[in-house]
Scaffold this active site. Structure first.
Site, PDB file in Angstrom:
ATOM      1  N   VAL A 158       0.791  -1.238  -0.048  1.00 56.08           N
ATOM      2  CA  VAL A 158      -0.012   0.066   0.000  1.00 56.08           C
ATOM      3  C   VAL A 158       0.820   1.396   0.011  1.00 56.08           C
ATOM      4  O   VAL A 158       0.299   2.504  -0.349  1.00 56.08           O
ATOM      5  CB  VAL A 158      -0.973  -0.021   1.273  1.00 56.08           C
ATOM      6  CG1 VAL A 158      -1.905  -0.959   1.110  1.00 56.08           C
ATOM      7  CG2 VAL A 158      -0.095   0.023   2.581  1.00 56.08           C
ATOM      8  N   ASN A 200      -4.776  -2.681   8.515  1.00 58.27           N
ATOM      9  CA  ASN A 200      -3.945  -3.258   9.638  1.00 58.27           C
ATOM     10  C   ASN A 200      -2.585  -2.652   9.516  1.00 58.27           C
ATOM     11  O   ASN A 200      -1.651  -2.628  10.177  1.00 58.27           O
ATOM     12  CB  ASN A 200      -3.802  -4.635   9.725  1.00 58.27           C
ATOM     13  CG  ASN A 200      -2.555  -5.232  10.649  1.00 58.27           C
ATOM     14  OD1 ASN A 200      -2.636  -5.086  11.567  1.00 58.27           O
ATOM     15  ND2 ASN A 200      -1.846  -5.943   9.895  1.00 58.27           N
ATOM     16  N   TYR A 256       6.005   8.145  13.517  1.00 60.22           N
ATOM     17  CA  TYR A 256       5.218   7.303  13.640  1.00 60.22           C
ATOM     18  C   TYR A 256       4.083   7.523  14.376  1.00 60.22           C
ATOM     19  O   TYR A 256       2.618   7.658  14.143  1.00 60.22           O
ATOM     20  CB  TYR A 256       5.731   5.968  14.562  1.00 60.22           C
ATOM     21  CG  TYR A 256       4.998   4.845  14.775  1.00 60.22           C
ATOM     22  CD1 TYR A 256       4.477   3.926  13.791  1.00 60.22           C
ATOM     23  CD2 TYR A 256       4.435   4.588  16.041  1.00 60.22           C
ATOM     24  CE1 TYR A 256       3.805   2.924  14.080  1.00 60.22           C
ATOM     25  CE2 TYR A 256       3.557   3.693  16.529  1.00 60.22           C
ATOM     26  CZ  TYR A 256       3.315   2.721  15.285  1.00 60.22           C
ATOM     27  OH  TYR A 256       2.351   1.827  15.947  1.00 60.22           O
ATOM     28  N   ALA A 297       2.843  10.610  14.941  1.00 60.31           N
ATOM     29  CA  ALA A 297       1.986  11.522  14.215  1.00 60.31           C
ATOM     30  C   ALA A 297       1.153  11.030  13.116  1.00 60.31           C
ATOM     31  O   ALA A 297      -0.133  11.283  13.180  1.00 60.31           O
ATOM     32  CB  ALA A 297       3.011  12.521  13.549  1.00 60.31           C
ATOM     33  N   SER A 298       1.613   9.985  12.613  1.00 65.56           N
ATOM     34  CA  SER A 298       0.909   9.185  11.578  1.00 65.56           C
ATOM     35  C   SER A 298      -0.419   8.484  12.188  1.00 65.56           C
ATOM     36  O   SER A 298      -1.353   8.341  11.753  1.00 65.56           O
ATOM     37  CB  SER A 298       1.641   8.024  10.896  1.00 65.56           C
ATOM     38  OG  SER A 298       2.015   7.011  11.668  1.00 65.56           O
TER      39      SER A 298
END
Length: 257
Positions: free
Chosen positions: A69, A94, A159, A161-162
């Protein structure tokens, strides 16, 4: 609803329903895919690791789809899945990664990879799948796997923030898609031990901070995921983000790093 003659909740029955699970060849994604299969769903297992995908799903058990993705076009992937399967009522975003880097050391390539994997890819894949559900007028359920670090620091700020962005996206989508009978929720795992090995001393130190007294297992997340995906058990639940961490986020150590 309650089971007839007792207080136990019914076992979800997802027979005849199709489900897409990304990052399905390992860890939490694999556990969710197998749990969905166990309750009757037809699982479309998406992963970029071809060898693990083939090993995890013997022929006929699930439909493996080789895709990334982050680097593949998520719009094209979504269109491809809809063309092959029609509107897919269950979607599990996921897949997620991080790279170990503090803010002052973070390189743009690492930032881009994490956000493309954790946010951009799931965003646009879900958009295509949700459009098909809206057109089909069948309703559906979408689940994102976030993290306790969507609210607590990890010292990998890209990470965290995502995942914070994912947590807010869940609320936005739950509101926007509600008129189409599409529910959107998230689970936020804490420390889930997805592989054997590691540093035993570090494992013991972290376990000591978990009120439940043990690290999480992928099945701990998978069980809750299936509940949230099931209309039998969660038809009136949308826009929630449920923590699965054995109480780790209750520990002041996590919030005061």
């Amino acid at each position: 609803m309650l089971a007839s003659g007792g207080s136990a909740l019914p076992v979800p029955d997802l027979s005849g329903r199709k489900a897409v699970v990304t990052g399905a060849a390992h860890g939490i994604g694999l556990a969710i895919a197998l749990r969905l299969r166990a309750v009757g769903a037809t699982v479309i297992a998406v992963d970029k690791d071809e060898a693990s995908l083939q090993a995890a799903f013997p022929e006929g058990e699930c439909e493996p789809v080789l895709a990334d993705v982050a680097t593949d076009d998520p719009l094209a992937l979504g269109d491809r899945l809809v063309l092959q399967h029609g509107a897919i009522p269950l979607v599990v975003n996921n897949v997620g990664i991080t790279t170990p880097s503090a803010f002052l050391d973070l390189e743009p390539a690492d930032f881009d990879l994490v956000f493309r994997t954790n946010l951009r890819g799931p965003w646009f894949l879900t958009r295509q799948l949700a459009r098909a559900l809206v057109a089909a007028e069948t309703g559906g359920s979408i689940l994102f796997v976030s993290s306790v670090h969507d609210t607590h620091i990890r010292l990998n700020p890209h990470y965290s923030a995502s995942k914070a962005a994912v947590a807010m996206l869940v609320k936005e989508l739950a509101y926007e898609l509600a008129p189409y009978r599409i529910r959107v929720n998230a689970v936020s795992p804490g420390w889930i031990k997805t592989e054997e090995g590691g540093d035993p001393e570090q494992d013991r130190a972290l376990t000591a901070r978990i009120p439940a007294g043990r690290p999480g297992q992928p099945g701990d997340v998978a069980g809750l995921a299936v509940v949230l995906l099931s209309d039998d058990l969660s038809d009136y639940v949308s826009g929630v983000n449920l923590t699965v961490d054995g109480g780790l986020s209750l520990n002041p150590w996590l919030t005061s790093q």
